[in-house]
Design a protein around this motif. Sequence first.
Motif, PDB file in Angstrom:
ATOM      1  N   SER A  84       0.806  -1.226   0.000  1.00 22.10           N
ATOM      2  CA  SER A  84       0.000   0.000   0.000  1.00 22.10           C
ATOM      3  C   SER A  84       0.839   1.276   0.000  1.00 22.10           C
ATOM      4  O   SER A  84       0.329   2.341  -0.346  1.00 22.10           O
ATOM      5  CB  SER A  84      -0.927   0.022   1.216  1.00 22.10           C
ATOM      6  OG  SER A  84      -1.880  -0.984   1.097  1.00 22.10           O
ATOM      7  N   ARG A 131       6.946   1.472   1.620  1.00 22.12           N
ATOM      8  CA  ARG A 131       7.733   0.686   2.585  1.00 22.12           C
ATOM      9  C   ARG A 131       7.714  -0.809   2.273  1.00 22.12           C
ATOM     10  O   ARG A 131       8.612  -1.528   2.673  1.00 22.12           O
ATOM     11  CB  ARG A 131       7.208   0.904   4.005  1.00 22.12           C
ATOM     12  CG  ARG A 131       7.496   2.281   4.523  1.00 22.12           C
ATOM     13  CD  ARG A 131       7.232   2.404   5.991  1.00 22.12           C
ATOM     14  NE  ARG A 131       7.380   3.784   6.394  1.00 22.12           N
ATOM     15  CZ  ARG A 131       8.511   4.351   6.751  1.00 22.12           C
ATOM     16  NH1 ARG A 131       9.619   3.652   6.787  1.00 22.12           N
ATOM     17  NH2 ARG A 131       8.558   5.632   7.074  1.00 22.12           N
ATOM     18  N   HIS A 132       6.649  -1.273   1.638  1.00 16.25           N
ATOM     19  CA  HIS A 132       6.532  -2.709   1.282  1.00 16.25           C
ATOM     20  C   HIS A 132       6.880  -3.607   2.463  1.00 16.25           C
ATOM     21  O   HIS A 132       7.779  -4.447   2.394  1.00 16.25           O
ATOM     22  CB  HIS A 132       7.421  -3.042   0.073  1.00 16.25           C
ATOM     23  CG  HIS A 132       6.892  -2.463  -1.197  1.00 16.25           C
ATOM     24  ND1 HIS A 132       7.287  -2.881  -2.434  1.00 16.25           N
ATOM     25  CD2 HIS A 132       5.986  -1.486  -1.417  1.00 16.25           C
ATOM     26  CE1 HIS A 132       6.647  -2.193  -3.366  1.00 16.25           C
ATOM     27  NE2 HIS A 132       5.859  -1.328  -2.760  1.00 16.25           N
ATOM     28  N   CYS A 133       6.117  -3.440   3.549  1.00 17.23           N
ATOM     29  CA  CYS A 133       6.360  -4.232   4.764  1.00 17.23           C
ATOM     30  C   CYS A 133       5.992  -5.699   4.527  1.00 17.23           C
ATOM     31  O   CYS A 133       5.090  -5.988   3.746  1.00 17.23           O
ATOM     32  CB  CYS A 133       5.483  -3.720   5.908  1.00 17.23           C
ATOM     33  SG  CYS A 133       5.811  -2.034   6.386  1.00 17.23           S
ATOM     34  N   GLY A 139       1.900  -3.576  10.097  1.00 17.36           N
ATOM     35  CA  GLY A 139       3.158  -3.139   9.507  1.00 17.36           C
ATOM     36  C   GLY A 139       3.648  -1.878  10.198  1.00 17.36           C
ATOM     37  O   GLY A 139       3.196  -1.539  11.306  1.00 17.36           O
ATOM     38  N   PHE A 140       4.527  -1.155   9.538  1.00 16.30           N
ATOM     39  CA  PHE A 140       5.118   0.064  10.095  1.00 16.30           C
ATOM     40  C   PHE A 140       4.036   1.094  10.464  1.00 16.30           C
ATOM     41  O   PHE A 140       4.174   1.822  11.450  1.00 16.30           O
ATOM     42  CB  PHE A 140       6.079   0.654   9.064  1.00 16.30           C
ATOM     43  CG  PHE A 140       6.841   1.848   9.529  1.00 16.30           C
ATOM     44  CD1 PHE A 140       8.094   1.706  10.113  1.00 16.30           C
ATOM     45  CD2 PHE A 140       6.321   3.136   9.374  1.00 16.30           C
ATOM     46  CE1 PHE A 140       8.803   2.821  10.543  1.00 16.30           C
ATOM     47  CE2 PHE A 140       7.030   4.246   9.810  1.00 16.30           C
ATOM     48  CZ  PHE A 140       8.266   4.082  10.392  1.00 16.30           C
ATOM     49  N   HIS A 185      -2.183   4.616   3.893  1.00 15.23           N
ATOM     50  CA  HIS A 185      -2.104   3.192   4.196  1.00 15.23           C
ATOM     51  C   HIS A 185      -3.445   2.490   4.044  1.00 15.23           C
ATOM     52  O   HIS A 185      -3.535   1.278   4.206  1.00 15.23           O
ATOM     53  CB  HIS A 185      -1.492   2.962   5.588  1.00 15.23           C
ATOM     54  CG  HIS A 185      -2.077   3.824   6.664  1.00 15.23           C
ATOM     55  ND1 HIS A 185      -2.083   5.190   6.610  1.00 15.23           N
ATOM     56  CD2 HIS A 185      -2.699   3.512   7.825  1.00 15.23           C
ATOM     57  CE1 HIS A 185      -2.670   5.680   7.676  1.00 15.23           C
ATOM     58  NE2 HIS A 185      -3.056   4.685   8.431  1.00 15.23           N
TER      59      HIS A 185
HETATM   60  S1  SF4 Z   1       2.057  -2.016   6.347  1.00 15.07           S
HETATM   61 FE1  SF4 Z   1       1.702   0.190   6.381  1.00 15.07          FE
HETATM   62  S2  SF4 Z   1       3.740   1.105   6.338  1.00 15.07           S
HETATM   63 FE2  SF4 Z   1       3.942  -1.025   5.679  1.00 15.07          FE
HETATM   64  S3  SF4 Z   1       3.762  -0.995   3.420  1.00 15.07           S
HETATM   65 FE3  SF4 Z   1       1.730  -1.338   4.225  1.00 15.07          FE
HETATM   66  S4  SF4 Z   1       0.848   0.723   4.369  1.00 15.07           S
HETATM   67 FE4  SF4 Z   1       3.050   0.982   4.204  1.00 15.07          FE
END
Ligand code: SF4
Length: 302
Positions: free
Chosen positions: A5, A8-10, A19-20, A103
């Motif tokens: 999304s 960062r591609h968590c 995620g972050f 996000h």
């Molecule tokens: S978890 Fe959140 S911070 Fe990580 S890629 Fe997805 S939207 Fe971005």
Amino acid sequence: MGCTSCPRHCPADRVTRKGFCGTTGLNIARVGLHLWEEPCISGQKGSGTIFFTGCNLRCRFCQNETISRGACGRDISTDTLGQLMLYLQDLGAENINLVSPTHFAEPIAETLQRYKPQLHIPVVYNSNGYESVEHLRRLEGLVDVYLPDFKYADDDLARTWSEADRYFETAAACITEMFRQVPHNIFRHGLLKKGLLVRHLVLPGHLENSKRVIDFLAQLSPDLYLSLMAQYFPTPAVRNDACLGRRLTQAEYDEVCDYLFSKNMENGYLQELESNSEAYVPDFGLEALDRVLAQLSSKPLS
Ligand code: SF4
């Protein structure tokens, strides 16, 4: 499969694992009319804000920390999100203002595809500029007004203060995409109905960063609308920080304004330094949100 999304591609799946940005599902913290945006956004009746919980940046000086760290909010469905947009429209909102939406770009696009035909007010995408161009393309035609931050031209500052890699090139690509989608600002009775308004918060002691941001925007288009913000104030988290622990001075702000005018950029907004006050931070208590959600749940979905 991880999350794509934002840049960062968590590795988190966002269903079972955060995620972050600190969220799973679709989570909001506040809904209501907001009078403290730029005049073309707030208008007379107020902007219909929906504040999303969490954030994909972790700015040390964040003024909405209560909700941006993902610790406060309510899980909702895309149906409820659509109903909230209609609720704000019925309340007389000048627009639907999606605050920190990045996000949740996918469920927002899904919601707007279903509910946009019932909205006769603009949809504003009020983001931090650190997002995915691919997701922005999916919002084309669904979002009327882009209201992104452009925080840093200096990647070292972005890394240190917001834990973001390659902020400049990422935000530059996103703002270029937004400009491609809505290259001309359309106003009616002083309200922005379609277009792009970029925000930049001038940080104390970092005027070169601000000037490089202006350089980028001026080469994109000197006609671009910029809101040059002076409202920085040190939150308790940075009160003792050597750089961030003080307010902006009038001389610093004036220097950046002069630079802006030297680039022939004359569209947008300047701020009074008196606007750098905690008083402008909304109350993020959840009682009001719970009342609205209870009201909606007692109504049949339209
Ligand atoms: S978890 Fe959140 S911070 Fe990580 S890629 Fe997805 S939207 Fe971005």
